[in-house]
Each structure stands twice: as structure tokens, then as C-alpha cells.
Scaffold this motif. Structure first.
Motif, mmCIF file in Angstrom:
data_model
loop_
_atom_site.group_PDB
_atom_site.id
_atom_site.type_symbol
_atom_site.label_atom_id
_atom_site.label_comp_id
_atom_site.label_asym_id
_atom_site.label_seq_id
_atom_site.Cartn_x
_atom_site.Cartn_y
_atom_site.Cartn_z
ATOM 1 N N LEU A 59 -1.164 4.742 -1.250
ATOM 2 C CA LEU A 59 -2.421 4.487 -0.631
ATOM 3 C C LEU A 59 -2.267 4.702 1.033
ATOM 4 O O LEU A 59 -3.247 5.046 1.805
ATOM 5 N N ALA B 175 -10.638 3.807 -7.340
ATOM 6 C CA ALA B 175 -10.259 4.862 -8.316
ATOM 7 C C ALA B 175 -9.245 5.428 -8.564
ATOM 8 O O ALA B 175 -8.735 5.869 -9.400
ATOM 9 N N ALA B 176 -8.731 5.958 -7.201
ATOM 10 C CA ALA B 176 -7.289 6.551 -6.988
ATOM 11 C C ALA B 176 -6.447 5.559 -8.077
ATOM 12 O O ALA B 176 -5.466 6.158 -8.705
ATOM 13 N N THR B 177 -6.298 4.259 -7.515
ATOM 14 C CA THR B 177 -5.116 3.606 -8.229
ATOM 15 C C THR B 177 -5.323 3.420 -9.883
ATOM 16 O O THR B 177 -4.599 3.006 -10.517
ATOM 17 N N MET B 178 -6.574 3.649 -10.071
ATOM 18 C CA MET B 178 -6.970 3.528 -11.536
ATOM 19 C C MET B 178 -6.748 5.223 -12.332
ATOM 20 O O MET B 178 -7.168 5.196 -13.283
ATOM 21 N N GLY B 179 -6.123 6.058 -11.391
ATOM 22 C CA GLY B 179 -5.850 7.198 -12.121
ATOM 23 C C GLY B 179 -6.649 8.422 -11.906
ATOM 24 O O GLY B 179 -6.386 9.367 -12.402
ATOM 25 N N ALA B 180 -7.739 8.456 -10.803
ATOM 26 C CA ALA B 180 -8.568 9.448 -10.888
ATOM 27 C C ALA B 180 -8.027 10.304 -9.683
ATOM 28 O O ALA B 180 -8.031 9.819 -8.508
ATOM 29 N N GLY B 181 -7.945 11.636 -9.839
ATOM 30 C CA GLY B 181 -7.845 12.381 -8.641
ATOM 31 C C GLY B 181 -8.924 12.655 -7.663
ATOM 32 O O GLY B 181 -10.136 12.222 -7.899
ATOM 33 N N ARG C 127 -8.084 7.347 -17.780
ATOM 34 C CA ARG C 127 -7.273 8.115 -16.913
ATOM 35 C C ARG C 127 -5.888 7.749 -17.278
ATOM 36 O O ARG C 127 -4.985 8.785 -16.711
ATOM 37 N N ARG C 128 -5.227 6.926 -17.671
ATOM 38 C CA ARG C 128 -4.300 6.425 -17.597
ATOM 39 C C ARG C 128 -3.416 6.381 -18.948
ATOM 40 O O ARG C 128 -2.141 6.498 -19.126
ATOM 41 N N TYR D 174 -12.751 3.079 -17.335
ATOM 42 C CA TYR D 174 -12.596 4.172 -16.295
ATOM 43 C C TYR D 174 -11.120 4.374 -16.118
ATOM 44 O O TYR D 174 -10.306 5.439 -15.837
ATOM 45 N N ALA D 175 -10.153 3.188 -15.960
ATOM 46 C CA ALA D 175 -8.763 3.205 -15.896
ATOM 47 C C ALA D 175 -8.021 3.577 -17.094
ATOM 48 O O ALA D 175 -7.178 4.461 -17.256
ATOM 49 N N ILE E 97 0.793 2.701 -11.766
ATOM 50 C CA ILE E 97 0.537 1.521 -11.229
ATOM 51 C C ILE E 97 -0.860 0.600 -11.510
ATOM 52 O O ILE E 97 -1.702 1.375 -12.107
ATOM 53 N N ARG F 234 0.784 -1.276 0.021
ATOM 54 C CA ARG F 234 0.001 0.043 -0.085
ATOM 55 C C ARG F 234 0.682 1.085 0.016
ATOM 56 O O ARG F 234 0.469 2.346 -0.561
ATOM 57 N N TYR G 148 -3.514 -2.031 -9.341
ATOM 58 C CA TYR G 148 -3.355 -2.914 -8.156
ATOM 59 C C TYR G 148 -4.678 -3.714 -8.050
ATOM 60 O O TYR G 148 -5.862 -3.493 -8.279
ATOM 61 N N VAL H 156 -1.565 8.705 -5.180
ATOM 62 C CA VAL H 156 -1.837 7.605 -5.759
ATOM 63 C C VAL H 156 -2.140 7.639 -7.360
ATOM 64 O O VAL H 156 -1.451 6.998 -8.128
ATOM 65 N N HIS H 157 -2.961 8.716 -7.632
ATOM 66 C CA HIS H 157 -3.250 8.687 -9.012
ATOM 67 C C HIS H 157 -2.501 9.411 -9.911
ATOM 68 O O HIS H 157 -2.495 9.177 -11.041
ATOM 69 N N ASP I 193 -10.364 4.583 -2.868
ATOM 70 C CA ASP I 193 -8.854 4.249 -3.191
ATOM 71 C C ASP I 193 -8.645 3.339 -4.418
ATOM 72 O O ASP I 193 -7.821 3.798 -5.374
ATOM 73 N N ARG J 187 -12.708 11.663 -8.273
ATOM 74 C CA ARG J 187 -13.298 10.484 -7.499
ATOM 75 C C ARG J 187 -14.449 10.653 -6.772
ATOM 76 O O ARG J 187 -15.478 10.128 -6.845
#
Lengths: 365, 234
Positions: free
Chosen positions: A56, B120-126, A110-111, A106-107, A85, A51, A87, A80-81, B118, B130
Motif C-alpha cells: 500500500l 479492495a486492493a488488499t482483497m485482490g482487486a485491480g 478474487r483470491r 469479494y475477497a 495477503i 503498509r 490485511y 497490492v492486489h 486500498d 476497484r
């Protein structure tokens, strides 16, 4: 080792009293290729470490660098964003209000800089979807998917994102044994298909043996990096160890006999053909009870897999009638479990040269 | 007979309740993210202050607001202040209805929990991304319930309005005050009509809330984790 510069290393420096029982301590340079397992009992800090790599959780006084980028130091903390990564946890890896496809989108949106819906009609995308077997799940909501399907969708998302680091936190542990068997091959494909570095938290020796290229062993918060998984799993000092892992490569096949030859360094053994392609790397798990010893090489017999060995040490077992013998075969450890009577008859002693016969070996990957 | 006075008052009431509801939904969302993170010493104090209107007689709140408004206008004599104005009513109503909007929103957000955000944050959302793409859709029922309760409760206020707004037609004469006037003047026919309208509207609002948002709406299930993610699991 090939070019171990800053550019393809994950460096982590952590020294922090997490609570009164747990001091997290780790200082490691991990090559960013293949799978690095983080292995140890529950509650020893594995997930906390993962984490904090993800961002996180902010571990005080930690320093984390990924391929030359500073993710955390005394002065900086990259949120994190903004970390490249993916996860995957035990469960809850999909947003409950979005379908599987929208979760992946969604990912991706943004990525990936140049994401558009054409992405889904690319051959490479279709291949991944096919390979992970989630075509039929795409338009469903997470609540309509089984636990295994949800994990496969999450793994597919990770695969399509191609992040710098892929963080997997016991992705199989919420599944029952049958489901685990169903998902393990997909994780192996993930490993083959992606050239990103995978950090894989697990407490299963089986998953470790099948997947890991190196391992961070953790014991009460103390992490140690081992480049050799077999040695880490079965340390030679451990007298009670009954199994060893041998790294081998598929050399040739004898389809008419259903057999294949495997190379272990310069040595060769012959086992049942398990359909691994020629040239692929496999791990053999050899139990001490499947190894027997001969002083002379038997010329005429049905016996396969005789390897020259030398005795390293003898370990009498508690029952007083069995002896575990530690052997050395061309620099690799091997254990044989024999009766005390035979040990006596053969006059076994350290340094003695003899022949070890491997009667059976399980092919792990 | 529906008089112009009644229509004016009705429009004024809807305008007040609407404005107050919109302000409160934003204000409470913001407050939630601050108050719930306060340290354990300060948190309960702040929450107790925010929730005072729940137990305080509305006249007490109205009295203090009146005192505060006139003190403020004494400092600057060119300015007549908020007392007996529509703006004053909006401020008073925001304070008065705050607990009714705050609690459902807070319940819903805490029921959604940290995990989806969390993730969504790991998927790149601020953080803002989020909130709008994850927390808000998952806590939607709570927000709807909060808005309905805030609106209904503002329509129902009387004590605060009377103290700080008085009874100025078109400016501060909302339905509850108008009803009081009807009764004072002995116009029972109009009082009946208006009471029936208010009763009907209140019932419809509450029915809509319970019908469409399930248990998320419960104002009184303080801190309960009864909706969102948890109930989605099978």
C-alpha cells in the motif's frame, strides 16, 4: 531451528529516511510461522512497515521477499492486489456498501481460484464461521454491526483466504477494554487455525505476551528481531523490571484439588487449574513481589512451588528499604522483591544458592 | 400548437445534451484521476483552465472556438470544419459544461477517499475492478448529480451555440436559440409556451437531483467532504 530455507522466510531490508525525525532501518529474516509481533511506541514506523509489506506504500530502496517470491526490489514492485495477503486495520475493514457475506465473497472471488457459492456449505467454512461467531452478522451491512463484530468479520475473511501473510495492524486498538477481551480469544483461535504467518502490529504488552512467538522491537525507526519474546519484553539489564515471563507446558492435572503441574524446562510448579489442555504451552507472568526467598528448603509447610535458584545481582530500590534480587533458575531469569532487612539477615550476595518460592503466577495463554 | 419545428428542435436539444453528458461523465472521471494527482504548481493552472467556462462570458468562448474552427479548416481546404455544424456544438458544449460535471464527480470521489479502494486492493482487486466495484458505487450520488447538472446546463446554453452553431433548423437550432427566434419574429405565444416548457424541465431536473442525491450534488461545495463514507458512519 527447523529448515530455515528461503522458502519459509520473510526477508525485509529497509533503510530509508522517512522524514527528518525518522530513519527506518530494518534487515531481518523472519520465519514464516506463527505470530511475529511488531512492537513499539506510536509514530515509530510500525504501520509504515506493515503498509509497505502489503504494497500500500512504496518505501524507496526497500527489498521485500516472501517465501522466495520477490515482492519489492530495486527493479520490481508487485502491486497490492497481486500479493497473497489479508490485511486487518484498526477499523474500516469492510466495504460499507456490501453485507458481511458479500464482503467476504469479494475477497474470496478474487483470491481463490476455484471459488463458487458451494464454498459456504463446506464443513470447513461452517466451522470457521461458527468459531468466529459471526453467523448472525452475515446478511447485515457494516453500519448495522458493532465494532467488535466488524473486526470478527474481517478476521474471518482473513482466515478463509489462507494468504501467505496475514497483516494485522492494531486490530484491537479501536475497541474499548471489554471488546478487546471479547476479540482476543478469536485472534488466538486465528493463530491456532491458520498456518499462515501473522505480522501483528501492537503497542500493548498484554497482546504481545499472549500472542507473539517472536517480536520485532522498534525504537525510533530501528527494528530488531527477537526470537524470545520474554527476553525482549523484560530485558535482564533493566533493573526496574518487576515481572518476568516464563514459558511453561501443562504436564499433569489434579482435578480433585483443582490444581495442575506445569513444566518449566526440567523444573515443575503447581498452580490453580485454568482448564488449559494437557500438553499446551502457556506463559506465566511472575511479579517480583510474588517471589520470596529461603536459604534452606522448608520441609513441613503449606508452601508449593519451591525452585532452586542462585542470586545473580542485588538492586537496592529508591525507598532504601526494599531490594530487588535478580535470580537464575535453571538458566531463566526471575526477580524477587524483598525487604532490605531480610536481604541483610540472609546475607544475600551474588552466587548464593537458595530456594525461591513462587507464591502466585498469572497464566497468560 | 406544437409545430414540427418545435419537435425537431426538442429532439435535437435532447440529442445534444445526452451526447454531451455521456462524454463528459467519462471525460471528467478520467480527468479527475489525472488532474488531482498533478504537482502543486501545475494542478491549479490546469484546473483554472478547465473551470474558465464558469466565469467567462459564453460569447467569448464561442468566439475563440469559431476562430479556432475556421483556422483548422483553412489548413485543410477540402474540409468545411466544425463551424455551424452539430459536431461543433457538441465540442463547444463539452467545454462549456465541463466544470458542472467535473466538480460533483471530484467531490464524490474525494469524499469516498482512499481507504475503501486500498481495502479492495488488499482483497485482490485491480485498479479498474476497484473503480467499478468500490469507488463508483460509493460515489454513485455524485455521478448522478454530475450527469443531471451536465444535462441541464447543456440545455440552458445559448451564447456558445449562437456563436458557433448559428440557427440552422435540424442541425444547430436548439430550444434556447428557437426561443430567441420566436421573440425576434414577435411570436410571443410560442415563446411563452417554450419558456414554460424549459422552466418546467429545468425545475424537475434540479428537484430530482436534490431529492435523490442529497448534499452530494452541491456544485458549489467545492472540495467538501459531505457524503459517501463519512456520512455512513454513525
Amino acid at each position: 531451528m527447523p529448515n530455515r530455507t528461503q522458502d519459509n522466510m520473510l526477508s525485509v531490508d529497509v533503510h530509508h529516511q522517512l522524514n527528518e525525525h525518522l530513519l527506518l532501518s530494518l534487515s531481518a529474516e523472519i520465519p514464516m510461522q506463527g505470530v511475529c509481533a511488531i512492537f513499539g511506541e506510536s509514530g515509530t514506523g510500525k504501520t509504515t512497515l506493515l503498509r509497505s509489506v502489503a504494497g500500500l506504500f512504496e518505501l524507496p530502496d526497500a527489498s521485500i521477499k516472501v517465501a522466495g517470491e520477490v515482492w519489492q526490489s530495486e527493479r520490481t514492485f508487485r502491486p497490492v492486489h497481486k500479493r497473497s495477503i489479508a490485511y486487518v486495520m484498526q477499523e474500516d475493514n469492510l466495504l460499507p456498501h456490501l453485507t458481511a457475506r458479500k464482503n467476504i465473497n469479494y475477497a474470496l472471488k478474487r483470491r481463490l481460484n476455484n471459488f463458487s457459492n458451494d464454498f459456504w456449505s463446506l464443513d470447513s467454512t461452517k466451522n470457521v464461521i461458527d468459531m468466529m461467531g459471526i453467523e448472525h452478522c452475515l446478511e447485515r451491512l457494516p453500519e448495522q454491526l458493532s465494532g467488535g463484530e466488524k473486526q470478527r468479520v474481517a478476521l474471518t475473511r482473513a482466515l478463509l483466504l489462507k494468504p501467505k501473510l496475514l497483516l494485522l495492524d492494531e486490530p484491537l486498538s479501536a475497541l474499548d477494554d471489554a471488546r478487546k477481551e471479547e476479540i482476543l480469544p478469536y485472534i488466538e483461535r486465528l493463530k491456532l487455525l491458520s498456518d499462515t504467518c501473522i505480522l501483528y502490529v501492537t503497542h500493548s504488552k498484554r497482546e504481545l505476551a499472549r500472542l507473539a512467538d517472536r517480536v520485532l522491537m522498534v525504537d525510533r525507526g530501528q527494528f530488531t528481531l527477537h526470537e524470545n519474546v520474554s527476553e525482549a519484553l523484560f530485558p535482564s539489564e533493566q533493573a526496574l523490571t518487576k515481572e518476568v515471563l516464563l514459558e511453561a507446558r501443562v504436564k499433569t492435572k489434579q482435578p480433585e484439588w483443582g490444581l495442575q503441574d506445569l513444566a518449566i524446562g526440567d523444573l515443575s510448579i503447581r498452580l490453580k487449574d485454568n482448564n488449559e489442555p494437557i500438553g499446551s504451552k502457556v506463559r506465566l507472568c511472575v511479579a517480583a513481589k510474588d517471589v520470596s526467598l529461603n536459604l534452606a528448603k522448608p520441609e513441613q509447610s503449606s508452601i508449593l512451588n519451591l525452585l532452586p535458584a542462585s542470586v545473580v545481582s542485588l538492586h537496592p530500590m529508591q525507598d532504601k528499604f526494599t531490594v530487588d534480587v535478580r535470580l537464575d533458575i535453571a538458566g531463566r531469569p526471575l526477580w524477587a522483591s524483598i525487604s532490605r532487612y531480610s536481604a541483610n539477615e540472609m546475607n544475600l550476595r551474588p552466587g548464593l544458592e537458595l530456594w525461591a518460592q513462587i507464591k502466585a503466577a498469572a497464566i497468560m495463554a | 400548437m406544437i409545430t414540427a419545428q418545435l419537435v425537431d428542435s426538442l429532439l435535437l436539444t435532447i440529442k445534444l445534451a445526452g451526447l454531451v453528458t455521456i462524454s463528459l461523465v467519462f471525460l471528467c472521471t478520467l480527468l479527475c484521476s489525472i488532474v488531482e494527482k498533478l504537482p502543486s504548481v501545475i494542478g491549479p493552472i490546469v484546473k483554472s483552465i478547465l473551470f474558465l467556462p464558469l466565469v467567462l462570458p459564453p460569447t467569448v468562448l464561442g468566439f475563440y472556438l469559431l476562430v479556432f474552427f475556421s483556422a483548422a479548416s483553412n489548413v485543410n481546404t477540402d474540409w468545411t470544419g466544425f463551424a455551424f455544424t452539430f459536431e461543433g456544438l457538441v465540442i463547444g458544449s463539452v467545454i462549456y459544461s465541463l466544470p458542472f460535471v467535473y466538480q460533483p464527480i471530484q467531490n464524490a470521489i474525494s469524499a469516498v477517499g482512499q481507504v475503501p479502494s486500498d481495502l479492495a486492493a488488499t482483497m485482490g482487486a485491480g485498479p479498474i475492478d476497484r473503480f467499478f466495484t468500490v469507488t463508483l458505487p460509493l460515489a454513485k450520488d455524485g455521478f448522478i448529480a454530475a450527469a443531471i447538472l451536465g444535462f441541464a446546463h447543456t440545455i440552458g446554453e445559448f451564447g456558445v451555440v449562437l456563436m458557433i452553431g448559428g440557427n440552422i433548423p435540424g442541425e444547430t437550432q436548439v430550444l434556447s436559440v428557437l426561443l430567441y427566434e420566436y421573440v425576434e419574429m414577435g411570436d410571443y405565444e410560442s415563446a411563452h409556451k417554450l419558456s414554460a416548457i424549459l422552466l418546467g424541465v429545468s425545475f424537475v431536473l434540479l428537484f430530482a437531483m436534490y431529492r435523490f442525491t442529497g448534499s452530494a450534488s452541491s456544485m458549489f461545495a467545492m472540495g467538501s467532504k459531505s457524503n459517501g463514507i463519512n456520512s455512513r458512519k454513525t
